[in-house]
Design a protein around this motif. Structure first.
Motif, short mmCIF file in Angstrom:
data_model
loop_
_atom_site.label_atom_id
_atom_site.label_comp_id
_atom_site.label_asym_id
_atom_site.label_seq_id
_atom_site.Cartn_x
_atom_site.Cartn_y
_atom_site.Cartn_z
N LYS A 1 6.10 3.93 -2.10
CA LYS A 1 6.26 3.11 -0.90
C LYS A 1 4.98 2.34 -0.59
CE LYS A 1 7.97 3.28 3.85
NZ LYS A 1 7.03 2.21 4.28
N ILE A 2 3.82 3.00 -0.76
CA ILE A 2 2.54 2.33 -0.54
C ILE A 2 2.40 1.14 -1.50
CG2 ILE A 2 0.04 2.56 -0.80
CD1 ILE A 2 0.92 3.82 1.73
N ILE A 3 2.68 1.38 -2.78
CA ILE A 3 2.54 0.32 -3.78
C ILE A 3 3.51 -0.82 -3.49
CG2 ILE A 3 2.88 -0.24 -6.22
CD1 ILE A 3 0.28 1.21 -5.65
N ALA A 4 4.76 -0.48 -3.12
CA ALA A 4 5.75 -1.52 -2.82
C ALA A 4 5.29 -2.38 -1.64
CB ALA A 4 7.10 -0.87 -2.52
N ASP A 5 4.74 -1.75 -0.60
CA ASP A 5 4.24 -2.49 0.57
C ASP A 5 3.04 -3.36 0.20
OD1 ASP A 5 6.20 -1.34 2.10
OD2 ASP A 5 4.90 0.20 2.96
N ASP A 6 2.15 -2.83 -0.66
CA ASP A 6 0.97 -3.60 -1.04
C ASP A 6 1.34 -4.80 -1.90
OD1 ASP A 6 -0.51 -1.79 0.35
OD2 ASP A 6 -1.39 -0.78 -1.40
N VAL A 7 2.31 -4.63 -2.81
CA VAL A 7 2.77 -5.76 -3.62
C VAL A 7 3.39 -6.82 -2.72
CG1 VAL A 7 4.43 -6.50 -5.38
CG2 VAL A 7 3.09 -4.42 -5.73
N ALA A 8 4.11 -6.40 -1.68
CA ALA A 8 4.74 -7.35 -0.76
C ALA A 8 3.67 -8.16 -0.03
CB ALA A 8 5.61 -6.61 0.24
N GLN A 9 2.50 -7.56 0.23
CA GLN A 9 1.43 -8.30 0.91
C GLN A 9 0.80 -9.35 0.01
OE1 GLN A 9 -1.47 -6.26 3.40
NE2 GLN A 9 -0.26 -4.37 3.26
N VAL A 10 0.54 -8.99 -1.26
CA VAL A 10 -0.17 -9.92 -2.15
C VAL A 10 0.77 -10.90 -2.83
CG1 VAL A 10 -2.00 -8.23 -2.54
CG2 VAL A 10 -0.07 -8.33 -4.13
N LEU B 1 -0.47 -6.95 -10.86
CA LEU B 1 0.54 -7.86 -11.40
C LEU B 1 0.88 -8.99 -10.43
CD1 LEU B 1 2.91 -5.19 -12.99
CD2 LEU B 1 1.58 -6.89 -14.26
N GLY B 2 0.69 -8.74 -9.14
CA GLY B 2 1.00 -9.76 -8.14
C GLY B 2 -0.19 -10.59 -7.71
N LEU B 3 -1.36 -10.41 -8.34
CA LEU B 3 -2.57 -11.10 -7.93
C LEU B 3 -2.94 -12.28 -8.80
CD1 LEU B 3 -4.78 -7.98 -7.05
CD2 LEU B 3 -3.76 -9.60 -5.44
N HIS B 4 -2.17 -12.54 -9.86
CA HIS B 4 -2.49 -13.63 -10.79
C HIS B 4 -1.66 -14.87 -10.45
CE1 HIS B 4 -4.77 -10.94 -13.45
NE2 HIS B 4 -3.83 -10.03 -13.18
N ASP B 5 -2.33 -15.98 -10.22
CA ASP B 5 -1.63 -17.21 -9.85
C ASP B 5 -0.71 -17.71 -10.96
OD1 ASP B 5 -2.90 -17.21 -7.42
OD2 ASP B 5 -4.57 -18.48 -8.11
N THR C 1 7.85 -11.48 -4.61
CA THR C 1 8.23 -10.48 -5.60
C THR C 1 9.12 -9.41 -4.98
OG1 THR C 1 6.18 -10.81 -6.86
CG2 THR C 1 7.39 -8.76 -7.26
N THR C 2 10.26 -9.19 -5.54
CA THR C 2 11.17 -8.13 -5.11
C THR C 2 10.83 -6.85 -5.88
OG1 THR C 2 12.94 -9.72 -4.67
CG2 THR C 2 13.57 -7.39 -4.93
N VAL C 3 10.48 -5.79 -5.16
CA VAL C 3 10.13 -4.52 -5.79
C VAL C 3 11.37 -3.62 -5.78
CG1 VAL C 3 8.64 -2.49 -5.73
CG2 VAL C 3 7.73 -4.74 -5.07
#
Length: 570
Positions: free
Chosen positions: A61-70, A37-41, A74-76
Motif C-alpha cells: 500500500k505504501i509503494i502504491a501510494d508513493d507511485v501515485a504521487q510520482v 519506475l515512475g521517476l523517468h520522464d 500510472t495504475t498500480v
C-alpha cells in the motif's frame, strides 16, 4: 524494444521486500526500484503490476501510494502470490507459470518484466517464461546511481531484448543457475497423477544411482523419448556436479523401427569399407558414438534377432565387431530402451531374445497413456501453448468458454487419445494455426473436436465403404435364419474375418451371436496398435464399475475363449 507508439506500457514485477522497504519520510531520500519506475520522464508506465504476499500488504500500500504521487497516470495493480518457499525453484516456477497463464495479456500493450526485485530464483523463472514466449515481454532492469555518496531516488534503468545477441552472457548465466536449481525429473514433469509421480520418483532414483540398463515400456506417444532425454539431462547434471566423476558424454538416440537388414547393422555397429555392396567408405556406427554416454534405442522391439545378439554382446563384453571387420571396438555406454510392445510376450513368441530381455529388465518402467493421466491434461495443454508460442514468437490463449469446451471433450470417454500425447500436440498445432488473432474460440474448438472424432473412428473394413455398424447389421441379418454357422455364411456376413482366424471345429460350433461379437472385437484389435488401447476402447463404459479395471487383461481373456491372441490378429 520495438513498440507501437499507440500501445500502452505495462511493467510486471515483484514487490521488493528489502529494496522497496521503508515507512517513514526518509524513504524518499534513497533509491527504491519499484518507485523508481515512475521517476523517468522517458519511461511512461501506464500499468504497474506488483506481485506480493499477503504479509507484505502494508508495504504494498505504501509503494502504491508513493507511485501515485510520482506518476499519477500510472495504475498500480496488486497480485497476491503464495510461495511456500521463495528459494524453491519448482515451487516458484509453478506459481509464476500459473500467474502468467491467468494473466490477460493485451495485444495493444507492450509488457516489461522487472527483474531487479524478487529472489535470484524468481529472476531465473521470469527469464525462462519470457524466453519460452509464455510471457510476451522484454526485461527491464533498474539500478541505483553508481555513486553511493549521491542520493538519487531515480537511479537508472535498462530494457533488455532477449533477441539481441549481446545478452547471450545473461542467457548463459541463467541457464547455468537453472541447471543448479532444477536437477530433478519431478521439477521438469508437471503431473497430478499419484501413480505417475511415484513412477517418476523411482526413475529419478535409478537414474542418479545406477548405470544399469533402463527399459521404458508404453504405448506410442506416451512420452518415452521425452523422458529419456530428461533422464540424460539429469544424469549429466548430477555427473558434472559430483567431484571426482567424469561428465557424461553425448546422448545418442535412434528409432529401431527405421532400421532394416544391413542398414540396421551398419547404423548401430558401423562397417568397414567394402563390407557390403555400396559400402564405399567406413562408418563408425552409433554404439561407438555413444561411448562414454547414453544410448537410447527407441522401439527396441523392432530390432532383428541378429542385431539383438550383437547388442547383447556389446552390453556384456563392452566390445563389438563392425560389419566386415576382424578387429573389435571397445565401448562403455549406458543403454536406455523404449518400446510399445510387451517384450514379455515378444519373448514368448520368439520375436525377442530372452537373454537380451533379461539384460534390459533390471529396471523396467511402464509409462501410462494419456487416457490414464487425464488430470494432467490442463497442464499439458498449457505446456503446448507455451512451446508453440515460443516457436512462433506469439502468445496463444483460449477464451474461457473455449478452454472449458476443449477440456470437457478431452476428458470425456469420447476422446480416446489413440496417439496419446502426439495426438494432443497435433491438436494444439491445428488450434493455434487456425486461430484468428492468436485467440482460440468456441468455433475453433468445435471444429477440432469434429476432426479428432473423425480421426479416431475405426476404419471401414466391412463391405468396402460401408461403416462398421452397418457391417454388423448385415452380419446379423445374414445369420438370423441359421442355427449353425458354416464357412459360406461367415464369408458372406463377415468377409472372411472369422475364417481367417478360427479353425473348422470352432467355426461349426460358434453361436451366431458370438460370431458377430467376435468379428467386431477382431476389427477393433486390428485397428489399434496394442492390446491395452483396444481394451480401453471396448470397455470404455464399464471400466469405472470395476474395483480393479484392467482392460488389456479382460480383452486377453475374451480372446482366449476362442483360442486367439492379440498379436496373432495383426
Amino acid at each position: 524494444m520495438n513498440s507501437d507508439s499507440n500501445n500502452k506500457t505495462a511493467v510486471i514485477g515483484f514487490l521488493g521486500t528489502t529494496l522497496d522497504n521503508g515507512f517513514n519520510e526518509k524513504r524518499w531520500q534513497r533509491w527504491r526500484p519499484t518507485v523508481s519506475l515512475g521517476l523517468h520522464d522517458e519511461l511512461f508506465v501506464d500499468e504497474l503490476h506488483i506481485l506480493y504476499s499477503k504479509r507484505d500488504k502494508r508495504l504494498f500500500k505504501i509503494i502504491a501510494d508513493d507511485v501515485a504521487q510520482v506518476s499519477p497516470h500510472t495504475t498500480v495493480i496488486g497480485h497476491h502470490v503464495a510461495l511456500t518457499s521463495p528459494w524453491d525453484f519448482a515451487d516458484v516456477y509453478a506459481e509464476l507459470y500459473d500467474f502468467a497463464a491467468r494473466f490477460d495479456f493485451q495485444d495493444n500493450t507492450d509488457y516489461l518484466l522487472h527483474l531487479t526485485t524478487g529472489t535470484h530464483v524468481a529472476q531465473i523463472c521470469w527469464f525462462l517464461l519470457v524466453e519460452a514466449g509464455f510471457i510476451p515481454a522484454n526485461l527491464i532492469q533498474t539500478s541505483p546511481c553508481p555513486r553511493p555518496d549521491q542520493a538519487d531516488p531515480q537511479g537508472r534503468y535498462q530494457v533488455i531484448d532477449l533477441d539481441v545477441s549481446r545478452y547471450d552472457g545473461l542467457r548463459e548465466r541463467f541457464e547455468a543457475e537453472k541447471q543448479q536449481h532444477w536437477q530433478t525429473l519431478q521439477a521438469n514433469l508437471v503431473t497430478q497423477n499419484a501413480a505417475y509421480q511415484k513412477l517418476i520418483s523411482d526413475i529419478e532414483k535409478v537414474a542418479t544411482r545406477s548405470t544399469a540398463s533402463i527399459l521404458l515400456m508404453g504405448a506410442t506417444g506416451a512420452g518415452k523419448s521425452q523422458l529419456a532425454g530428461q533422464i540424460y539431462a539429469l544424469k549429466k547434471a548430477k555427473a558434472s556436479s559430483a567431484q571426482g566423476k567424469n561428465t557424461l558424454e553425448q546422448f545418442i538416440e535412434v528409432n529401431c523401427a527405421t532400421l532394416r537388414g544391413d542398414t540396421a547393422m551398419s547404423v548401430l555397429f558401423g562397417h568397414v569399407k567394402g563390407a557390403f555392396t555400396g559400402a564405399a567408405t567406413s562408418r563408425d556406427g552409433l554404439l561407438k558414438s555413444a561411448d562414454g554416454g547414453l544410448l537410447f534405442l527407441d522401439e527396441i522391439g523392432e530390432l532383428g534377432l541378429d542385431e539383438q545378439a550383437m547388442l547383447l554382446t556389446a552390453l556384456e563384453e563392452q566390445r563389438f565387431y563392425p560389419l566386415g571387420s576382424d578387429t573389435p571396438i571397445s565401448v562403455s555406454f549406458q543403454l536406455m530402451a523404449g518400446t510399445n510392445k510387451d517384450l514379455r510376450q515378444a519373448v514368448a513368441n520368439g520375436e525377442f531374445r530372452a537373454d537380451l530381455f533379461a539384460r534390459l529388465n533390471t529396471w523396467t518402467f511402464f509409462l501410462p497413456s494419456l487416457k490414464d493421466r487425464l488430470e494432467d491434461l490442463p497442464a499439458n495443454i498449457d505446456y503446448e501453448l507455451a512451446r508453440l508460442g515460443s516457436e512462433q514468437q506469439q502468445q496463444y490463449r483460449f477464451t474461457p468458454e473455449a478452454r472449458q469446451l476443449y477440456e470437457a471433450f478431452a476428458m470425456s470417454t469420447d476422446a480416446t487419445w489413440q496417439g496419446n500425447f502426439r495426438d494432443l500436440t497435433a491438436s494444439m498445432i491445428r488450434l493455434t494455426t487456425l486461430a484468428e488473432s492468436k485467440v482460440i474460440r468456441n468455433d475453433d474448438v468445435q471444429a477440432e473436436i469434429e476432426r479428432l472424432t473423425h480421426l479416431w473412428e475405426l476404419p471401414d473394413s466391412f463391405n468396402g465403404s460401408d461403416g462398421l455398424n452397418s457391417g454388423n447389421v448385415r452380419t446379423k441379418n445374414s445369420l438370423s435364419n441359421n442355427s449353425t454357422l458354416n464357412s459360406e455364411t461367415i464369408e458372406k456376413g463377415s468377409h472372411n474375418i472369422l475364417i481367417k482366424y478360427l479353425d473348422e471345429d470352432m467355426l461349426t460350433t460358434i453361436d451366431p451371436f458370438d460370431a458377430v461379437q467376435l468379428a467386431y472385437v477382431i476389427e477393433v484389435c486390428i485397428s489399434h496398435k496394442n492390446q491395452a488401447a483396444a481394451g480401453r476402447y471396448l470397455y470404455a463404459n464399464s471400466r469405472d464399475k470395476l474395483k480393479s479395471p484392467n482392460d488389456s487383461d479382460r480383452l486377453r481373456k475374451y480372446l482366449m475363449k476362442f483360442g486367439l491372441r492379440f498379436d496373432e490378429l495383426k
